[in-house]
Structures are given as structure tokens and as C-alpha cells.
Design a protein around this motif. Sequence first.
Motif, PDB file in Angstrom:
ATOM      1  N   VAL A   1       0.847  -1.176   0.000  1.00 46.65           N
ATOM      2  CA  VAL A   1       0.000   0.000   0.000  1.00 46.65           C
ATOM      3  C   VAL A   1       0.893   1.241   0.000  1.00 46.65           C
ATOM      4  O   VAL A   1       1.937   1.259   0.656  1.00 46.65           O
ATOM      5  CB  VAL A   1      -0.957   0.003   1.219  1.00 46.65           C
ATOM      6  N   GLN A   2       0.485   2.233  -0.778  1.00 49.03           N
ATOM      7  CA  GLN A   2       1.208   3.504  -0.816  1.00 49.03           C
ATOM      8  C   GLN A   2       0.359   4.574  -0.159  1.00 49.03           C
ATOM      9  O   GLN A   2      -0.856   4.618  -0.346  1.00 49.03           O
ATOM     10  CB  GLN A   2       1.526   3.879  -2.266  1.00 49.03           C
ATOM     11  N   LEU A   3       1.022   5.428   0.608  1.00 48.38           N
ATOM     12  CA  LEU A   3       0.325   6.432   1.401  1.00 48.38           C
ATOM     13  C   LEU A   3       0.758   7.835   1.001  1.00 48.38           C
ATOM     14  O   LEU A   3       1.932   8.068   0.693  1.00 48.38           O
ATOM     15  CB  LEU A   3       0.616   6.224   2.885  1.00 48.38           C
ATOM     16  N   GLN A   4      -0.183   8.754   1.052  1.00 44.47           N
ATOM     17  CA  GLN A   4       0.089  10.154   0.731  1.00 44.47           C
ATOM     18  C   GLN A   4      -0.589  11.029   1.771  1.00 44.47           C
ATOM     19  O   GLN A   4      -1.818  11.076   1.825  1.00 44.47           O
ATOM     20  CB  GLN A   4      -0.455  10.484  -0.658  1.00 44.47           C
ATOM     21  N   TRP A  35      -0.787   7.827  12.889  1.00 44.38           N
ATOM     22  CA  TRP A  35      -0.228   9.155  12.635  1.00 44.38           C
ATOM     23  C   TRP A  35       0.947   9.372  13.588  1.00 44.38           C
ATOM     24  O   TRP A  35       0.836   9.104  14.791  1.00 44.38           O
ATOM     25  CB  TRP A  35      -1.266  10.242  12.844  1.00 44.38           C
ATOM     26  N   PHE A  36       2.022   9.860  13.046  1.00 43.95           N
ATOM     27  CA  PHE A  36       3.232  10.161  13.799  1.00 43.95           C
ATOM     28  C   PHE A  36       3.658  11.591  13.474  1.00 43.95           C
ATOM     29  O   PHE A  36       3.236  12.147  12.469  1.00 43.95           O
ATOM     30  CB  PHE A  36       4.361   9.194  13.413  1.00 43.95           C
ATOM     31  N   ARG A  37       4.482  12.149  14.329  1.00 44.35           N
ATOM     32  CA  ARG A  37       5.011  13.470  14.041  1.00 44.35           C
ATOM     33  C   ARG A  37       6.451  13.575  14.519  1.00 44.35           C
ATOM     34  O   ARG A  37       6.861  12.872  15.442  1.00 44.35           O
ATOM     35  CB  ARG A  37       4.160  14.563  14.687  1.00 44.35           C
ATOM     36  N   GLN A  38       7.167  14.454  13.856  1.00 44.79           N
ATOM     37  CA  GLN A  38       8.553  14.697  14.232  1.00 44.79           C
ATOM     38  C   GLN A  38       8.811  16.189  14.212  1.00 44.79           C
ATOM     39  O   GLN A  38       8.734  16.831  13.149  1.00 44.79           O
ATOM     40  CB  GLN A  38       9.522  13.974  13.303  1.00 44.79           C
ATOM     41  N   ALA A  39       9.074  16.719  15.388  1.00 45.66           N
ATOM     42  CA  ALA A  39       9.398  18.138  15.516  1.00 45.66           C
ATOM     43  C   ALA A  39      10.896  18.329  15.296  1.00 45.66           C
ATOM     44  O   ALA A  39      11.681  17.405  15.467  1.00 45.66           O
ATOM     45  CB  ALA A  39       8.994  18.636  16.895  1.00 45.66           C
ATOM     46  N   PRO A  40      11.298  19.540  14.934  1.00 43.20           N
ATOM     47  CA  PRO A  40      12.722  19.798  14.700  1.00 43.20           C
ATOM     48  C   PRO A  40      13.564  19.440  15.915  1.00 43.20           C
ATOM     49  O   PRO A  40      13.259  19.840  17.040  1.00 43.20           O
ATOM     50  CB  PRO A  40      12.758  21.311  14.432  1.00 43.20           C
ATOM     51  N   GLY A  41      14.597  18.647  15.685  1.00 40.91           N
ATOM     52  CA  GLY A  41      15.500  18.278  16.761  1.00 40.91           C
ATOM     53  C   GLY A  41      14.981  17.220  17.712  1.00 40.91           C
ATOM     54  O   GLY A  41      15.632  16.920  18.720  1.00 40.91           O
ATOM     55  N   ALA A  98      -0.427  -0.535   8.921  1.00 39.95           N
ATOM     56  CA  ALA A  98      -0.094  -1.847   9.476  1.00 39.95           C
ATOM     57  C   ALA A  98      -1.235  -2.804   9.181  1.00 39.95           C
ATOM     58  O   ALA A  98      -2.386  -2.534   9.560  1.00 39.95           O
ATOM     59  CB  ALA A  98       0.128  -1.745  10.981  1.00 39.95           C
ATOM     60  N   LEU A  99      -0.932  -3.904   8.520  1.00 40.07           N
ATOM     61  CA  LEU A  99      -1.958  -4.862   8.142  1.00 40.07           C
ATOM     62  C   LEU A  99      -2.626  -5.467   9.374  1.00 40.07           C
ATOM     63  O   LEU A  99      -1.940  -5.971  10.271  1.00 40.07           O
ATOM     64  CB  LEU A  99      -1.329  -5.974   7.296  1.00 40.07           C
ATOM     65  N   TYR A 100      -3.937  -5.350   9.438  1.00 40.03           N
ATOM     66  CA  TYR A 100      -4.742  -5.849  10.556  1.00 40.03           C
ATOM     67  C   TYR A 100      -4.259  -5.314  11.902  1.00 40.03           C
ATOM     68  O   TYR A 100      -4.370  -5.981  12.934  1.00 40.03           O
ATOM     69  CB  TYR A 100      -4.795  -7.371  10.569  1.00 40.03           C
ATOM     70  N   GLY A 101      -3.724  -4.109  11.900  1.00 43.66           N
ATOM     71  CA  GLY A 101      -3.254  -3.508  13.132  1.00 43.66           C
ATOM     72  C   GLY A 101      -4.379  -2.948  13.983  1.00 43.66           C
ATOM     73  O   GLY A 101      -5.514  -2.780  13.536  1.00 43.66           O
ATOM     74  N   LEU A 102      -4.032  -2.647  15.231  1.00 46.24           N
ATOM     75  CA  LEU A 102      -5.018  -2.123  16.175  1.00 46.24           C
ATOM     76  C   LEU A 102      -4.902  -0.617  16.351  1.00 46.24           C
ATOM     77  O   LEU A 102      -5.646  -0.041  17.131  1.00 46.24           O
ATOM     78  CB  LEU A 102      -4.857  -2.821  17.531  1.00 46.24           C
ATOM     79  N   GLY A 103      -3.973   0.001  15.654  1.00 47.79           N
ATOM     80  CA  GLY A 103      -3.877   1.444  15.692  1.00 47.79           C
ATOM     81  C   GLY A 103      -2.952   1.993  16.754  1.00 47.79           C
ATOM     82  O   GLY A 103      -2.909   3.209  16.953  1.00 47.79           O
ATOM     83  N   TYR A 104      -2.207   1.124  17.425  1.00 48.47           N
ATOM     84  CA  TYR A 104      -1.276   1.600  18.437  1.00 48.47           C
ATOM     85  C   TYR A 104       0.041   1.974  17.784  1.00 48.47           C
ATOM     86  O   TYR A 104       0.156   2.046  16.568  1.00 48.47           O
ATOM     87  CB  TYR A 104      -1.107   0.542  19.527  1.00 48.47           C
ATOM     88  N   GLY A 105       1.060   2.229  18.597  1.00 51.13           N
ATOM     89  CA  GLY A 105       2.260   2.883  18.084  1.00 51.13           C
ATOM     90  C   GLY A 105       3.288   2.046  17.363  1.00 51.13           C
ATOM     91  O   GLY A 105       4.286   2.602  16.907  1.00 51.13           O
ATOM     92  N   GLY A 106       3.101   0.738  17.246  1.00 55.32           N
ATOM     93  CA  GLY A 106       4.131  -0.081  16.633  1.00 55.32           C
ATOM     94  C   GLY A 106       3.614  -0.964  15.514  1.00 55.32           C
ATOM     95  O   GLY A 106       2.411  -1.058  15.295  1.00 55.32           O
ATOM     96  N   GLY A 107       4.553  -1.583  14.789  1.00 59.33           N
ATOM     97  CA  GLY A 107       4.189  -2.572  13.793  1.00 59.33           C
ATOM     98  C   GLY A 107       3.813  -2.038  12.429  1.00 59.33           C
ATOM     99  O   GLY A 107       3.172  -2.737  11.651  1.00 59.33           O
ATOM    100  N   TYR A 108       4.221  -0.830  12.116  1.00 60.74           N
ATOM    101  CA  TYR A 108       3.852  -0.236  10.835  1.00 60.74           C
ATOM    102  C   TYR A 108       4.904  -0.568   9.771  1.00 60.74           C
ATOM    103  O   TYR A 108       6.095  -0.421   9.997  1.00 60.74           O
ATOM    104  CB  TYR A 108       3.689   1.278  10.980  1.00 60.74           C
ATOM    105  N   ASP A 109       4.415  -1.009   8.632  1.00 59.55           N
ATOM    106  CA  ASP A 109       5.299  -1.450   7.566  1.00 59.55           C
ATOM    107  C   ASP A 109       5.393  -0.474   6.407  1.00 59.55           C
ATOM    108  O   ASP A 109       6.344  -0.524   5.632  1.00 59.55           O
ATOM    109  CB  ASP A 109       4.820  -2.796   7.010  1.00 59.55           C
ATOM    110  N   TYR A 110       4.410   0.373   6.259  1.00 61.05           N
ATOM    111  CA  TYR A 110       4.362   1.283   5.125  1.00 61.05           C
ATOM    112  C   TYR A 110       4.222   2.710   5.638  1.00 61.05           C
ATOM    113  O   TYR A 110       3.431   2.970   6.554  1.00 61.05           O
ATOM    114  CB  TYR A 110       3.187   0.946   4.199  1.00 61.05           C
TER     115      TYR A 110
END
Length: 121
Positions: A1-4, A35-41, A98-110
Motif C-alpha cells: 500500500v502507498q500512502l500520501q 499518525w506520527f510526528r517529528q518536531a525539529p531536533g 499496518a496490516l490488521y493492526g489495532l492502531g497503536y504505536g508499533g508494527g507499521y510497515d508502510y
Amino acid sequence: VQLQASGGGLVQAGGSLRLSCAASGRTFSRYAIGWFRQAPGKEREFVGGISWSGGSTPYVDSVKGRFTISRDNAKNTVYLQMSSLKPEDTAVYYCAAALYGLGYGGGYDYWGQGTLVTVSS
């Protein structure tokens, strides 16, 4: 799967913004989206997610009550509605699947590319 991911921009503190994560493929409904985020630094952090079934939407404590995640499988899209934005929400926001994921913070492949959210004070 491709995400944008899209929808980022500049907003004043207290304002709202909606991010979208559009996915390709016919199996979108089988994927949890995070959803993840990365702030500067800073390191990338988990913001929230939605399970593949839509029945689970965990959030990090700092955004609970301000951010809402929803999905529209017919449009292959997940939304991150952000309100009461704070300057500390400024970051590049990423979506991941994440295929069949529960929406928590780990296990994301794409992962999709990020979209920048800037909250001015």
C-alpha cells in the motif's frame, strides 16, 4: 500500500487543521493507520491511530480531546482532525499502515511522506 499525507500548513494557536492520508490499493480496509510526528531536533513520536476495523482509536495523552482520527474506506482515506492547536504541535506529520493492526504505536510497515504543520503563537 502507498500512502500520501496532505493538508498541512500554517495555523494560529487555537486553530484547527485536518490532515488526510490517502492510500492506494484495494485492501485499504485491512490496514490500521497511524499518525506520527517529528518536531525539529526531536525524535518521531506516535500521535494516534485507527484500527483496521475502525473500532479502536488510541491517542497519545498530549493530544487527547484535541485530535480525532477517522477513516472513510470508500475513499481509501484516513483523517486527522486537529483542533485547539498549540505551538508544540508544530512538526512534520506522517501516516503509516499496518496490516490488521489495532492502531497503536508499533508494527507499521508502510510509510507516507510527511506534511508540515506549523502552529504560530
